[in-house]
Scaffold this motif. Structure first.
Motif, mmCIF file in Angstrom:
data_model
loop_
_atom_site.group_PDB
_atom_site.id
_atom_site.type_symbol
_atom_site.label_atom_id
_atom_site.label_comp_id
_atom_site.label_asym_id
_atom_site.label_seq_id
_atom_site.Cartn_x
_atom_site.Cartn_y
_atom_site.Cartn_z
ATOM 1 N N THR A 229 0.809 -1.216 0.000
ATOM 2 C CA THR A 229 0.000 0.000 0.000
ATOM 3 C C THR A 229 0.847 1.274 0.000
ATOM 4 O OG1 THR A 229 -1.685 -1.189 1.203
ATOM 5 C CG2 THR A 229 -1.750 1.209 1.368
ATOM 6 N N GLN A 251 -2.696 4.298 6.604
ATOM 7 C CA GLN A 251 -2.249 3.393 5.545
ATOM 8 C C GLN A 251 -0.824 2.898 5.775
ATOM 9 O OE1 GLN A 251 -4.421 2.119 3.290
ATOM 10 N NE2 GLN A 251 -5.928 3.259 4.473
ATOM 11 N N HIS A 254 -0.190 -0.746 7.116
ATOM 12 C CA HIS A 254 -0.331 -1.985 6.341
ATOM 13 C C HIS A 254 0.891 -2.889 6.460
ATOM 14 C CE1 HIS A 254 -4.014 -2.296 4.031
ATOM 15 N NE2 HIS A 254 -4.030 -0.981 3.923
ATOM 16 N N ASP A 353 -11.157 1.397 1.318
ATOM 17 C CA ASP A 353 -10.606 0.071 1.652
ATOM 18 C C ASP A 353 -11.701 -0.907 2.049
ATOM 19 O OD1 ASP A 353 -7.961 0.614 1.221
ATOM 20 O OD2 ASP A 353 -7.359 0.602 3.337
#
Ligand SMILES: NC(=O)c1ccc[n+]([C@@H]2O[C@H](COP(=O)([O-])OP(=O)(O)OC[C@H]3O[C@@H](n4cnc5c(N)ncnc54)[C@H](O)[C@@H]3O)[C@@H](O)[C@H]2O)c1
Ligand SMILES: [Zn+2]
Length: 436
Positions: A229, A251, A254, A353
């Motif tokens: 990501t 994010q 990830h 997401d």
């Protein structure tokens, strides 16, 4: 004036060194799967996931038992998310129409959109059981009408994750394998003694999965390069540091290699966001991965103008681009390279997401320069056809064809045209000559 990096991540050389190591490991593992089939797959599952079940494919009763372990609330939430993904995918499917037109009198050209006949959907699950990835690939393949959908996901903490399996099943998977990483995509693409090979691989994954798909491309189709990501926040002073830092770390969690980049025209916001990231990293339970990503791949780019911010953003071509400025629609109109846009402070990447309905399988490592993300259209193949309905049309197009073949020296091709000019046009074209 050049842009200023208030924070820089790993250099291009360091990043390409990491890539080369992954490339070599994947190559060796795929060769092993090709040579030894199921035996290699099992050995790799034991090695990487310490998972050695009697069979990797779940039976119908195993699927049912796992689904019974998902709470009613979780099941309702999964159904809600799938309804959103389905609604958008169906609208996108409806936008793809078959074509048939008469381009010249008696000449009919058309195309048909046909689903790929069998796909392997990878649903990541090493660090987190990525329930939503099942909606994105399995459900979207169902909307496209793919007749064989084989889904694979790694064991999570040693066993299949009930919610992931439920989402795969509700999404319409015909076969479910509890297999992760290179062994999953390798087995699905190459086939083994027990797994029929598929025609196309789709879905996101870590660097190993993304690289394995890349190497398997050609043997099978792939959706796109969807690796670790990446996220970018484009912000001006219409938003504050808390929201910027939250969106970057959201994010970055990830994995240890997820680039998170702030592009801004405000030094004040840039500095406040960097301080806020440090504060939030002390609170975030996933700080171990998020802080590694931020340390190694986090960047803060200070620009003079929105034009400069736009240029930086298009150059980086980040997977996710969250825009929070006084001119969000200007970015929508002018951005040319990215995975998906999240416009305005009211939405965010987590919506995309998990729930809102756009697909979260998106291009990374600048692939946004040549492709968008996974969508129903990736499962459809556009095939052309043609018909010539009248003798006159056959003779007319045949004369052009004859001459254009001879222009390239293709005598055999020219005869394909000539024989029709003679038959349907009643013209005397000598063998091996161009029609006059
Ligand atoms: N681009 C996108 O659209 C998108 C969307 C969602 C998630 N992602 C990414 O998916 C990834 C998920 O990663 P994950 O690791 O949690 O799950 P994963 O399912 O992608 O990978 C787990 C598997 O990796 C294999 N593996 C682990 N270490 C290995 C090694 N050293 N050598 C070979 N194989 C190894 C194991 O077999 C394991 O089953 C994250 O990087 C996330 O950012 C990308
Ligand atoms: Zn995410």
């Amino acid at each position: 004036m050049p842009v200023t990096y208030l924070k820089k991540g790993k250099s291009a050389e360091e990043r390409s060194g990491d890539d080369a190591t992954v490339r070599a490991n994947v190559e060796a593992i795929l060769a092993d799967i090709e040579a030894r089939g199921d035996a290699a797959v099992r050995a790799l599952s034991v090695k990487f996931d310490r998972y050695d079940p009697p069979a990797f494919r779940l039976t119908a009763s195993e699927i049912e038992a796992l689904m019974n372990r998902v709470s009613a609330r979780d099941m309702a939430d999964i159904r809600f998310a799938q309804a959103q993904v389905r609604r958008f995918a169906e609208a996108q499917r409806a936008s793809m129409t078959d074509v048939e037109i008469e381009t010249l009198p008696g000449i009919i050209l058309g195309h048909r959109n046909l689903p790929v006949q069998s796909v392997g959907c990878y649903v990541p699950g090493g660090k987190f059981p990525m329930v939503a990835s099942a909606h994105m690939s399995v459900l979207t393949a169902s909307v496209a009408g793919v007749p064989r959908i084989a889904a694979a996901t790694p064991p999570f903490k040693g066993a299949p994750n009930p919610a992931v399996i439920a989402a795969m099943h509700l999404g319409g998977a015909h076969e479910i394998y509890v297999l992760g990483g290179i062994q999953a995509v390798g087995a699905l693409a190459l086939g083994t003694q027990t797994i029929e090979p598929v025609h196309m691989l789709v879905g996101p994954g870590n660097a190993y999965v993304a690289e394995a798909k890349r190497q398997l491309f050609g043997r099978v189709g792939i959706d796109l390069f969807a690796g670790p990501t990446e996220t970018m926040v484009i912000a001006d002073e219409t938003v504050d540091a808390e929201v910027c830092a939250t969106d970057l770390l959201g994010q970055a969690e990830h994995g240890y290699n997820s680039p998170a980049v702030l592009v801004t025209n405000s030094r004040r916001l840039a500095e406040a966001t960097m301080a806020e990231v440090e504060r939030l990293l002390k609170l975030l339970p996933t700080a171990e991965t998020a802080s590694a990503s931020w340390r190694d791949y986090g960047e803060v780019v200070l620009c003079d103008s929105h034009e400069e911010m736009l240029a930086v953003a298009n150059d980086i071509a980040s997977e996710h681009v969250q825009v929070m400025t006084d001119r969000d629609d200007w970015y929508l109109e002018n951005m040319t390279a990215y995975g998906a846009l999240f416009l305005g402070p009211r939405t965010n990447v987590a919506n995309g997401d998990k729930v809102i309905g756009t697909n979260h399988t998106l291009p990374t490592k600048k692939a946004g320069r040549y492709t968008g993300g996974l969508w129903v259209g990736k499962f459809l193949k556009t095939h052309s056809y043609q018909k010539v309905l009248t003798d006159e049309a056959a003779a007319t197009i045949g004369e052009y064809c004859s001459r254009l073949c001879m222009l390239e020296g293709f005598v055999g091709h020219a005869e394909q045209a000539n024989v029709r000019v003679r038959r349907y046009g009643g013209r005397n074209v000598p063998y091996g000559a161009a029609a006059e």
